[in-house]
Design a protein around this motif. Sequence first.
Motif, mmCIF file in Angstrom:
data_model
loop_
_atom_site.group_PDB
_atom_site.id
_atom_site.type_symbol
_atom_site.label_atom_id
_atom_site.label_comp_id
_atom_site.label_asym_id
_atom_site.label_seq_id
_atom_site.Cartn_x
_atom_site.Cartn_y
_atom_site.Cartn_z
ATOM 1 N N GLU A 1 -20.152 -17.424 31.280
ATOM 2 C CA GLU A 1 -19.498 -16.321 30.572
ATOM 3 C C GLU A 1 -18.020 -16.617 30.351
ATOM 4 O O GLU A 1 -17.457 -16.280 29.302
ATOM 5 N N ALA A 2 -17.373 -17.252 31.332
ATOM 6 C CA ALA A 2 -15.955 -17.585 31.181
ATOM 7 C C ALA A 2 -15.743 -18.559 30.027
ATOM 8 O O ALA A 2 -14.809 -18.408 29.230
ATOM 9 N N GLN A 3 -16.604 -19.552 29.913
ATOM 10 C CA GLN A 3 -16.482 -20.503 28.809
ATOM 11 C C GLN A 3 -16.739 -19.820 27.464
ATOM 12 O O GLN A 3 -16.074 -20.116 26.466
ATOM 13 N N GLU B 1 -6.237 -4.057 30.527
ATOM 14 C CA GLU B 1 -7.453 -3.615 31.207
ATOM 15 C C GLU B 1 -8.022 -4.723 32.090
ATOM 16 O O GLU B 1 -8.438 -4.480 33.231
ATOM 17 N N ALA B 2 -8.037 -5.939 31.566
ATOM 18 C CA ALA B 2 -8.590 -7.056 32.332
ATOM 19 C C ALA B 2 -7.734 -7.360 33.559
ATOM 20 O O ALA B 2 -8.258 -7.584 34.656
ATOM 21 N N LEU B 3 -6.416 -7.361 33.389
ATOM 22 C CA LEU B 3 -5.533 -7.685 34.510
ATOM 23 C C LEU B 3 -5.554 -6.588 35.568
ATOM 24 O O LEU B 3 -5.471 -6.872 36.769
ATOM 25 N N ASN B 4 -5.649 -5.341 35.150
ATOM 26 C CA ASN B 4 -5.715 -4.247 36.120
ATOM 27 C C ASN B 4 -7.016 -4.280 36.916
ATOM 28 O O ASN B 4 -7.053 -3.862 38.077
ATOM 29 N N ALA B 5 -8.084 -4.772 36.286
ATOM 30 C CA ALA B 5 -9.369 -4.868 36.988
ATOM 31 C C ALA B 5 -9.428 -6.071 37.922
ATOM 32 O O ALA B 5 -10.252 -6.100 38.843
ATOM 33 N N ALA B 6 -8.582 -7.068 37.681
ATOM 34 C CA ALA B 6 -8.572 -8.264 38.532
ATOM 35 C C ALA B 6 -7.888 -7.952 39.858
ATOM 36 O O ALA B 6 -6.835 -7.323 39.892
ATOM 37 N N GLN B 7 -8.491 -8.391 40.940
ATOM 38 C CA GLN B 7 -7.953 -8.166 42.273
ATOM 39 C C GLN B 7 -7.661 -9.511 42.941
ATOM 40 O O GLN B 7 -8.316 -10.512 42.646
ATOM 41 N N PRO B 8 -6.686 -9.551 43.842
ATOM 42 C CA PRO B 8 -6.362 -10.820 44.519
ATOM 43 C C PRO B 8 -7.409 -11.192 45.568
ATOM 44 O O PRO B 8 -7.124 -11.294 46.761
ATOM 45 N N THR B 9 -8.630 -11.348 45.127
ATOM 46 C CA THR B 9 -9.735 -11.761 46.001
ATOM 47 C C THR B 9 -10.519 -12.857 45.300
ATOM 48 O O THR B 9 -10.558 -12.920 44.068
ATOM 49 N N ALA C 1 -10.393 -14.595 33.041
ATOM 50 C CA ALA C 1 -10.850 -15.311 31.846
ATOM 51 C C ALA C 1 -10.822 -14.403 30.622
ATOM 52 O O ALA C 1 -10.447 -14.824 29.520
ATOM 53 N N ARG C 2 -11.195 -13.142 30.822
ATOM 54 C CA ARG C 2 -11.201 -12.190 29.704
ATOM 55 C C ARG C 2 -9.774 -11.927 29.212
ATOM 56 O O ARG C 2 -9.510 -11.908 28.000
ATOM 57 N N MET D 1 -7.235 -13.920 29.538
ATOM 58 C CA MET D 1 -6.747 -15.144 28.907
ATOM 59 C C MET D 1 -7.300 -15.296 27.494
ATOM 60 O O MET D 1 -6.596 -15.722 26.568
ATOM 61 N N ALA D 2 -8.570 -14.938 27.315
ATOM 62 C CA ALA D 2 -9.191 -15.058 25.995
ATOM 63 C C ALA D 2 -8.509 -14.144 24.980
ATOM 64 O O ALA D 2 -8.236 -14.548 23.844
ATOM 65 N N TRP D 3 -8.218 -12.908 25.385
ATOM 66 C CA TRP D 3 -7.548 -11.993 24.457
ATOM 67 C C TRP D 3 -6.122 -12.445 24.164
ATOM 68 O O TRP D 3 -5.644 -12.325 23.037
ATOM 69 N N PHE D 4 -5.441 -12.973 25.180
ATOM 70 C CA PHE D 4 -4.076 -13.429 24.932
ATOM 71 C C PHE D 4 -4.057 -14.668 24.043
ATOM 72 O O PHE D 4 -3.131 -14.864 23.250
ATOM 73 N N THR D 5 -5.085 -15.515 24.161
ATOM 74 C CA THR D 5 -5.158 -16.702 23.314
ATOM 75 C C THR D 5 -5.092 -16.334 21.837
ATOM 76 O O THR D 5 -4.467 -17.023 21.034
ATOM 77 N N ALA D 6 -5.719 -15.214 21.480
ATOM 78 C CA ALA D 6 -5.781 -14.822 20.071
ATOM 79 C C ALA D 6 -4.425 -14.410 19.519
ATOM 80 O O ALA D 6 -4.171 -14.559 18.318
ATOM 81 N N VAL D 7 -3.528 -13.882 20.375
ATOM 82 C CA VAL D 7 -2.249 -13.347 19.877
ATOM 83 C C VAL D 7 -1.067 -13.973 20.609
ATOM 84 O O VAL D 7 0.005 -13.376 20.692
ATOM 85 N N GLN D 8 -1.234 -15.178 21.123
ATOM 86 C CA GLN D 8 -0.201 -15.782 21.960
ATOM 87 C C GLN D 8 1.098 -16.060 21.209
ATOM 88 O O GLN D 8 2.140 -16.269 21.830
#
Length: 542
Positions: free
Chosen positions: A100-102, A176-184, A194-195, A197-204
């Motif tokens: 899914e990440a790829q 939304e993706a970063l808020n859902a990510a936890q340091p675990t 990964a999600r 990063m994918a969205w940021f890739t589009a508008v970097q």
Amino acid sequence: MKQSRAGQDRITGWLTAALLTAGSAGAQDLGAYRALAADLDGAVTARTTSAALALSRLDAATPNLEKLAPSLSNRQLVAGLQGALDGARGALARSPAELEAQILLARGLMRKALYDQTLSRLASTPLNGTAQLRLLASEFGLSGEAAQALSNDGAAGRLPRVAWRVQREAARKISEALNAAQPTQSSDTYLNLARGMAWFTAVQDASGASELKVSQFGDALRQLTAGDVAALRTSLTALRQGNSVFLSSLALPPSGAAQATPVDPVTATPGPASAPVTVTSGPASTTAAQTRPTPAGRTVARLTTTTTGEIYAALGRALSAAGHGNSSQARQQLGQATTALAKAPPSLRSAQGYDTLVFDLGAAQARAALRPEDVQVLIATLTALEQRAAGQPTSALDSVSAGVSRGFGGWLRVLVFALLALLAFVPLYLLNLAFGGRNTFWRAIAAGLALLLLPAFLEGLFGLLGAIGDLSGIGTLAAASNFTLTQNAYGLPLWALTVALAIGLSTFGFRGLCQQFGLLGRRSAPTQDVAAAQSLDWDEDL
């Protein structure tokens, strides 16, 4: 004069190509785009139930990418998409989360290509970008009034407002993706990073995203896979702060977003990275900075959680080729895996079992009648090598399977099963010779025995034909191994069906004999003496 004419012809050809490119730089094959997106998203869904189904969706994605590629002006994006697709194949051998990440990375690159070229097309011909605008709105999750507002801005040539709407939606999804990510160290955090990063890739390339870098996402992913929770927590904080700045810069629509009127002519330079598209409105000129595609190939490797991703990708393609009876292509991919393995880091090359894996890869390339099990063993051996390098325990069954593959493969396997296929006729012949063929119950027993021996017969016959085809280079004959029941997943239900029929026929036959012998049901009185009964044939007596 002749040379001058030839030079003019070359210049004319170059100008023609440049004009054609300039006229279609922003146009994409939207049908191929949608088909590719459906295949990639479908692979993620299919992986939850079957890796084989996911592989079939990835196989279908390849021709769609080839169809889409000519309409993408940024060749590095094409290379990035191909790399992400290869990475997805390699991830099939690992976990659904890595697949899914790829796929998320590939979808991010697709959105970037669509975003860049839509703005480029609107800069030159605003009225001709309606279809791309609708797809752009759908890809970034804009619907209803938001999608209509995007279409209105695009039709009016208000490029800064189009870019602002798309960037704002992407920034929200990153948040939304970063808020859902936890340091675990969990698959959920991995996928959320990964999600994002994918969205940021589009508008970097957005001007307000200067506090956020693609490399930051890559660092966080590496920290996650390495188990460095403290560093991951710091990276998540920095990412959230950077995206907060990005969101703040998009709080208000751009001011003075006047309608852009393209200058005639509009120049688009073909190549890996297109130049900014410049349009003017009256005496002042406005540069649509958001339309500048930047090299995206460097983002491909960000999601590779191990340095063996390239090896897994090659082995995955080899497995697919071997599963279709294409041994020559499988060997070619095994060669690529060997080359990639030689570039592995010292920690992997120094691990116990590295030399064995190199030997097994070389032996598999030289082996005739390559089968999917041979490649599966190599994938398992590579996984075990990674585990040893990381200090993790390995499976003893993988070592046993590797040993069996070395000793019982190639022509030895082919000849053994060919011999078993011939010997399968012996008990059937003797059964018919001993009891004849006129009794219904003995015929049912013989049919049941034949069905039990059928898998060995198919393996022997078609395995031999496939090996001969591989040796002679006859592709049609080499594909005969596809008719064996051990080649692909479809063989297992067929095997189960033959066993079920064999059990049913054998049960019917033996039950009938037991009834005739009086072992089941009511025993019937003998109608003739024992001596007369012994003089009759088996099939007449029964």
